[in-house]
Design an enzyme around this catalytic site. Structure first.
Site, PDB file in Angstrom:
ATOM      1  N   LYS A   1       0.410  -1.076  -0.402  1.00  0.00           N
ATOM      2  CA  LYS A   1       0.086  -0.139   0.158  1.00  0.00           C
ATOM      3  C   LYS A   1       0.816   1.920   0.438  1.00  0.00           C
ATOM      4  O   LYS A   1       0.575   2.235  -0.796  1.00  0.00           O
ATOM      5  CB  LYS A   1      -0.999  -0.302   1.514  1.00  0.00           C
ATOM      6  CG  LYS A   1      -2.073  -1.146   1.287  1.00  0.00           C
ATOM      7  CD  LYS A   1      -2.592  -1.392   2.501  1.00  0.00           C
ATOM      8  CE  LYS A   1      -3.955  -2.147   2.271  1.00  0.00           C
ATOM      9  NZ  LYS A   1      -4.241  -2.442   3.631  1.00  0.00           N
TER      10      LYS A   1
ATOM     11  N   GLN B   1      -5.460  -1.672   9.712  1.00  0.00           N
ATOM     12  CA  GLN B   1      -4.857  -3.028   9.142  1.00  0.00           C
ATOM     13  C   GLN B   1      -5.397  -3.937  10.655  1.00  0.00           C
ATOM     14  O   GLN B   1      -5.317  -4.021  11.671  1.00  0.00           O
ATOM     15  CB  GLN B   1      -3.832  -3.099   9.651  1.00  0.00           C
ATOM     16  CG  GLN B   1      -3.286  -4.254   8.511  1.00  0.00           C
ATOM     17  CD  GLN B   1      -3.383  -4.498   7.192  1.00  0.00           C
ATOM     18  OE1 GLN B   1      -3.321  -3.497   6.347  1.00  0.00           O
ATOM     19  NE2 GLN B   1      -3.246  -5.953   6.497  1.00  0.00           N
TER      20      GLN B   1
ATOM     21  N   ASP C   1     -11.233   2.215   3.692  1.00  0.00           N
ATOM     22  CA  ASP C   1     -11.942   1.195   4.014  1.00  0.00           C
ATOM     23  C   ASP C   1     -13.462   0.911   3.749  1.00  0.00           C
ATOM     24  O   ASP C   1     -13.515  -0.835   3.522  1.00  0.00           O
ATOM     25  CB  ASP C   1     -11.228   0.387   4.395  1.00  0.00           C
ATOM     26  CG  ASP C   1      -9.443  -0.510   4.374  1.00  0.00           C
ATOM     27  OD1 ASP C   1     -10.151  -0.439   3.260  1.00  0.00           O
ATOM     28  OD2 ASP C   1      -9.532  -0.553   5.226  1.00  0.00           O
TER      29      ASP C   1
ATOM     30  N   SER D   1     -19.390 -11.646   4.298  1.00  0.00           N
ATOM     31  CA  SER D   1     -18.758 -10.691   4.401  1.00  0.00           C
ATOM     32  C   SER D   1     -19.156  -9.520   4.291  1.00  0.00           C
ATOM     33  O   SER D   1     -19.381  -8.710   3.655  1.00  0.00           O
ATOM     34  CB  SER D   1     -17.592 -10.927   4.628  1.00  0.00           C
ATOM     35  OG  SER D   1     -16.672 -10.453   3.616  1.00  0.00           O
TER      36      SER D   1
ATOM     37  N   SER E   1     -22.296 -20.443   2.091  1.00  0.00           N
ATOM     38  CA  SER E   1     -21.973 -21.851   2.139  1.00  0.00           C
ATOM     39  C   SER E   1     -23.323 -23.497   2.699  1.00  0.00           C
ATOM     40  O   SER E   1     -22.845 -24.012   2.073  1.00  0.00           O
ATOM     41  CB  SER E   1     -20.548 -22.592   3.019  1.00  0.00           C
ATOM     42  OG  SER E   1     -20.577 -21.433   4.321  1.00  0.00           O
TER      43      SER E   1
ATOM     44  N   PRO F   1      -4.125 -15.417  -9.466  1.00  0.00           N
ATOM     45  CA  PRO F   1      -3.992 -14.173  -9.417  1.00  0.00           C
ATOM     46  C   PRO F   1      -3.853 -13.240 -10.549  1.00  0.00           C
ATOM     47  O   PRO F   1      -4.200 -14.311 -11.510  1.00  0.00           O
ATOM     48  CB  PRO F   1      -2.101 -13.918  -8.124  1.00  0.00           C
ATOM     49  CG  PRO F   1      -1.338 -14.876  -9.287  1.00  0.00           C
ATOM     50  CD  PRO F   1      -2.443 -15.947  -9.526  1.00  0.00           C
ATOM     51  N   GLY F   2      -3.988 -11.871 -10.070  1.00  0.00           N
ATOM     52  CA  GLY F   2      -3.532 -11.026 -11.032  1.00  0.00           C
ATOM     53  C   GLY F   2      -5.287 -10.399 -11.960  1.00  0.00           C
ATOM     54  O   GLY F   2      -5.450  -9.831 -12.625  1.00  0.00           O
TER      55      GLY F   2
ATOM     56  N   VAL G   1      -9.499  -9.449  -9.314  1.00  0.00           N
ATOM     57  CA  VAL G   1      -9.953  -8.561  -8.223  1.00  0.00           C
ATOM     58  C   VAL G   1      -8.286  -7.773  -7.522  1.00  0.00           C
ATOM     59  O   VAL G   1      -8.387  -7.279  -6.772  1.00  0.00           O
ATOM     60  CB  VAL G   1     -10.445  -9.386  -7.686  1.00  0.00           C
ATOM     61  CG1 VAL G   1     -10.621  -8.105  -6.448  1.00  0.00           C
ATOM     62  CG2 VAL G   1     -11.356  -9.471  -8.496  1.00  0.00           C
TER      63      VAL G   1
ATOM     64  N   THR H   1     -17.328  63.105  20.722  1.00  0.00           N
ATOM     65  CA  THR H   1     -17.398  63.285  22.262  1.00  0.00           C
ATOM     66  C   THR H   1     -16.578  62.935  23.937  1.00  0.00           C
ATOM     67  O   THR H   1     -16.599  61.242  23.050  1.00  0.00           O
ATOM     68  CB  THR H   1     -18.696  63.942  22.857  1.00  0.00           C
ATOM     69  OG1 THR H   1     -18.764  62.420  22.729  1.00  0.00           O
ATOM     70  CG2 THR H   1     -19.095  64.385  21.760  1.00  0.00           C
TER      71      THR H   1
END
Length: 935
Positions: free
Chosen positions: A56, A100, A125, A174, A197, A272-273, A275, A380
């Site tokens: 970050k 964090q 966040d 979540s 689930s 990966p790569g 989101v 005055t």
């Protein structure tokens, strides 16, 4: 069906990065010195948290965001974390703020309590309940959205597929991804189903989805055959599964079975790569958005202010009744309305606050507003309403014409408040409120000046005593004591050595002659100009004998008390442009001369640092408000005779920045234009570097009748009938004073607007005559004002005239060059401003001219100390006398403040109490605690 098109988060996040970099560049160009700020608060030292935080910080640096990593130990308690959060919430340099997670502490900490403690406007966040609530009800433009769902939406938009009308399925619930993703899709007009689930028909629900977002945290839970052909699949999962072909023995997979899913979907994110890069980038985007909102909200000069509505009554009630009937806004609201940050405001209760000088640095690149000074004709003894007019004008400009406007006024002394004059908060429906707070202790600035002044006085007499009773070596041993066997000069002692030409820093290296020069100030008691002060009128302290105790061993001398606001420390406070400048001015203050004729300063006494400490809070301007809710700075209150009679340079400078280039700052100069205005121009503007745009000259029919030959006006005595009945002849004759004061203002090259402050006994013909004379005498405009009875509404004509005058050319110039000889500067003021034929310096004044010129003070501005009741030195001479010779009986120096003040005629710097002081009418309700009576 062709395999799905890959939605690369790396590519899209790169595009977002470039866009954000450009936005940050544009921000910094528009607001020099500004950078978006991100704070990351970490508790503990988890390796995974350290890795994420470093990513970050790197992303922030790439974009140009100023990122700050705050790390608390794993012993931090919940209270420690909350205290840190409160500090970051209040820091205006922090626009985005994340905690964090998880919190790695060995103490119990409620994570939800911590995330909810983050200010919603900084919660980039999007985890606080307030931001979550706003998202759930569709307030997308007024909240922060968690970064992962925000990144997911960006990827969906990259497909070009319209979200509206589509069926969307979100797997996961979540607070970080699933729940906000549901809300985000819903408010983008998709029909959304949330699964998890425990959903028994998961495969069936997935098969219906045009858009599928999976954040379940289970490796490859969603199978390719479940997916509807042509669906958009966004996989938020990051899971590790065993893989013997990898060096680590494992590989990263998502929540979706990628290889089979890409054969069914039209678009899919890899893991990966996918989101992942978007989450980090959208944290930066939210920080930039927060900074943009901050700039929009706190844009210098852009005020959103709530004004108070007056309920006018006739007859007009007493000032304190009006003040008590008003419900002031909380002062922190006033501060926020004018663009002050929370950390720039020190609250003193609900109705007053001190303002940090750091605001000047923050706004240093902002243009100043229009600068207006309110002065008057020769008054005055009752006063002609300059303070009332000042307040009426700002109420008219602000509450009625909706201009950014600040009033900057002096703090009144308690001497006049409890003496004969009463308070100085204005009057009628034009007041600074609460008036009892304004007129009494306020925030203690005058008490600080009293303490600082009397510390200097005590130091002078103590030093004389010790030098008379000790040898050189004894003095030296006490001034530079041995501490643990080591002697060391303090900084202020080093400065004294340098002044003496002794370039040594080792106390053991001085010769006997050097020690003698160092320890002996050798003050001549007859030359002491520094007096003790008290903020009370006490005539019996005008001349006293000090040192009568037997412990002083017969070293007595004649001294006196002055009123606190006449102290040079007050003048220094009013003219300093910062803490460092104030400290330097304190050091230069001359308190006496040595027997060899050398000036003795506060620095020589070693007291400069202590004075700065005593005055460190007093240097900050005080924020209050008017009856109609416009802001007011109340700061400093120097006498307008032996000092320059104007509020502080710092208050004016801060106000001019806050109002913006189209706003107005209205300040008041004490007494008539020949005194307060002349000193405002020649002293205050010279030191501040500020240039005025308009002079408002207050005149009254009452004062003009006095100048026209009317009977004496005496405080506490009913006015003679000449002042309560129409008398155009007296008014016309008295306009000679008005004409002269208009000429005085125009002499400095500034447009003049005459405010004719109307009283109930004035006739229309009298008021019209004054307006006519003022215009004929060269005023830019002249208007009748009824603000005392009507508030800002009664000063609307004045406000419009000031607006027009502020657009007219202002060719400001000083009356004299400070390099001229002292006598020439005095003569210029006497002839040009007062109308004198010449000046006459009495022997003592001649001696002072020679002394101050020799000591190097001859190039200071001049601050004439004379009666305010006449243009001449004789208070009985009214109108515009000419041909007189102005007698100068003495000249004194305020070297720290930065001027010489010639004494014209006789006057006292310690007023006395009258037979019936104002305090007879002041009382306290012991039940409610309210102040009653007159001010």
């Amino acid at each position: 069906m062709a395999p799905a098109e890959i939605l690369s988060g790396k590519i899209v996040s790169g595009q977002v990065r470039d866009r954000l970099k450009q936005q940050v560049v544009e921000m910094t160009e528009k607001f020099p010195g500004f950078r978006p700020g991100l704070a990351i608060l970490q508790v503990g030292n988890r390796d995974d948290s350290n890795l994420y935080i470093n990513m970050k910080l790197k992303a922030a640096a790439e974009i140009g965001i100023s990122a700050n990593h705050i790390k608390l130990p794993n012993t931090a308690t919940e209270a420690d974390v909350l205290k840190c959060i409160a500090s970051l919430n209040a820091d205006p340099a922090v626009h985005g703020f994340i905690v964090q997670l998880p919190l790695d502490s060995n103490k119990p900490i409620n994570t939800e309590k911590i995330t909810n403690a983050v200010a919603p406007e900084k919660d980039v966040d999007g985890l606080s309940s307030i931001n979550a609530g706003k998202l759930s009800r569709g307030d997308l433009g007024d909240c922060f959205i968690p970064c992962t769902p925000k990144g997911c939406m960006e990827l969906i938009r990259q497909t070009g597929v319209q979200v509206a009308g589509k069926r969307a399925v979100v797997i996961g619930r979540s607070k970080i991804v699933g729940a906000p993703m549901h809300d985000l899709l819903l408010w983008n007009n998709a029909t959304v189903t949330t699964c998890h689930s425990k959903t028994s028909t998961l495969a069936e629900e997935v098969g219906k989805a045009d858009i599928l977002v999976v954040a379940a945290g289970r490796a490859e839970m969603v199978k390719g055959e479940w997916i509807k052909p042509g669906a958009i699949v966004i996989d938020c999962g990051i899971n590790h599964v065993p893989d013997s072909t990898k060096a680590s023995g494992k590989r990263v997979v998502g929540d979706v079975a990628y290889n089979s899913a890409k054969e069914k979907a039209s678009f899919i994110t890899p893991v990966p790569g996918g989101v992942g890069p978007m989450t980090e980038r959208h944290l930066m985007q939210s920080t930039v958005e927060s900074a943009q909102r901050f700039l929009e909200k706190f844009q210098p000069g852009k005020w959103t202010i709530q004004y108070n509505q007056l309920t006018l009554q006739m007859p007009v009630p007493s000032d304190i009744e009006i003040s008590k009937s008003c419900m002031p806004k909380p002062i922190e609201q006033v501060a926020k309305e004018v663009g002050l940050f929370p950390d720039e405001v020190e609250l003193y209760g609900q109705t007053k606050a001190k303002i940090q000088l750091s605001v000047l640095k923050r706004l240093q690149n902002q243009p100043d507003g229009k600068y207006v000074v309110v002065t008057g004709i020769t008054p005055t003894p009752l006063g002609e309403g300059k303070s009332t007019t000042t307040v009426g004008l700002v109420q008219a400009l602000g509450a009625h014409l909706h201009q950014n406007v600040f009033a900057c006024v002096r703090q009144p002394s308690q001497g006049p408040t409890f003496g004969i004059k009463g308070g100085a908060a204005g009057g009628g429906y034009c007041q600074v409120v609460p008036m009892e707070e304004f007129n009494l202790h306020l925030t203690g600035d005058i008490h600080a000046i009293t303490a600082a002044n009397n510390l200097v006085a005590a130091a002078i007499d103590a030093r004389i005593f010790h030098e008379l009773t000790q040898s050189d070596q004894a003095l030296y041993n006490r001034l530079v004591p041995s501490v643990n066997g080591v002697r060391k000069f303090s900084d202020i002692q080093i400065r004294r050595l340098q002044k003496l030409g002794i370039n040594k820093t080792d106390p053991m290296a001085l010769t006997k002659e050097e020690i003698n020069a160092f320890v002996r100030l050798d003050i001549d008691p007859a030359t002491i100009t520094w007096q003790r002060v008290l903020d009370t009128n006490d005539r019996f302290l005008r001349k006293i004998t000090i040192g009568q105790s037997v412990t002083e061993k017969g070293f007595t001398r004649t001294a006196q008390f002055d009123i606190t606001v006449s102290s040079e420390i007050m003048a220094v406070l009013a003219l300093a442009d910062g803490l460092d400048d104030m400290k330097k001015r304190f050091g230069r203050m001359v308190v006496a001369s040595s027997k060899k004729g050398q000036p003795v300063t506060a620095d020589d006494l070693g007291v400069t640092g202590a004075l700065a400490v005593l005055m460190k809070d007093a240097v900050k301007p005080n924020l209050m408000q008017t009856l109609e809710g416009t802001p007011v700075f109340v700061h400093a209150g120097p006498f307008a005779n032996i000092a320059h009679g104007n509020s502080s340079v710092l208050a004016d400078k801060i106000a001019l920045k806050l109002v913006g280039k189209d706003g107005f700052v209205v300040t008041e100069a004490g007494f008539g234009a020949d005194i307060g205005m002349e000193k405002f121009f020649n002293i205050k503007c010279r030191y501040s570097g500020l240039r005025p745009h308009v002079v408002v000259l207050v005149a009254t029919v009452r004062a003009l009748k006095m100048h026209g030959g009317g009977p004496a006006v005496t405080a506490g005595v009913p006015l003679p009938k000449e002042y309560t009945e129409e008398n155009l002849q007296l008014v016309a004759k008295g306009c000679s004073n008005l004409n002269k004061q208009i000429q005085n203002a125009r002499m400095f090259g500034v447009p003049v607007v005459v405010a004719v402050n109307a009283f109930k006994t004035d006739t229309k013909a009298e008021l019209a005559l004054v307006v006519q004379h003022a215009k004929e005498a060269g005023a830019f405009d002249a208007v009748e004002c009824t603000h005392w009875a009507e508030g800002g509404k009664g000063a609307l004509a004045l406000a419009r005239a000031v607006q027009r005058a502020s657009q007219a050319p202002s060719n400001f110039r000083f009356l004299y060059n400070v390099e001229l000889p002292v006598v020439d500067k005095i003569r210029l003021i006497a002839q040009q401003v007062y109308g004198a034929r010449d000046i006459e310096l009495l022997p003592e004044a001649q001696e002072k001219v020679a002394l101050y010129t020799k000591q190097g003070f001859g190039n200071l501005p001049i601050c004439m100390a004379k009666t305010h009741l006449s243009l001449s030195h004789d208070p009985e001479q009214k109108g515009a006398p000419t041909g007189f010779v102005l007698p100068i009986r003495d000249i004194r120096a305020s070297v720290g403040a930065g001027f010489l003040y010639p004494l014209v005629g006789t006057m006292s710097t310690m007023p006395g109490l009258p037979t019936r002081p104002c305090f007879y009418d002041i009382d306290l309700d012991s039940v409610s605690g309210e102040v009653n009576g007159l001010f």
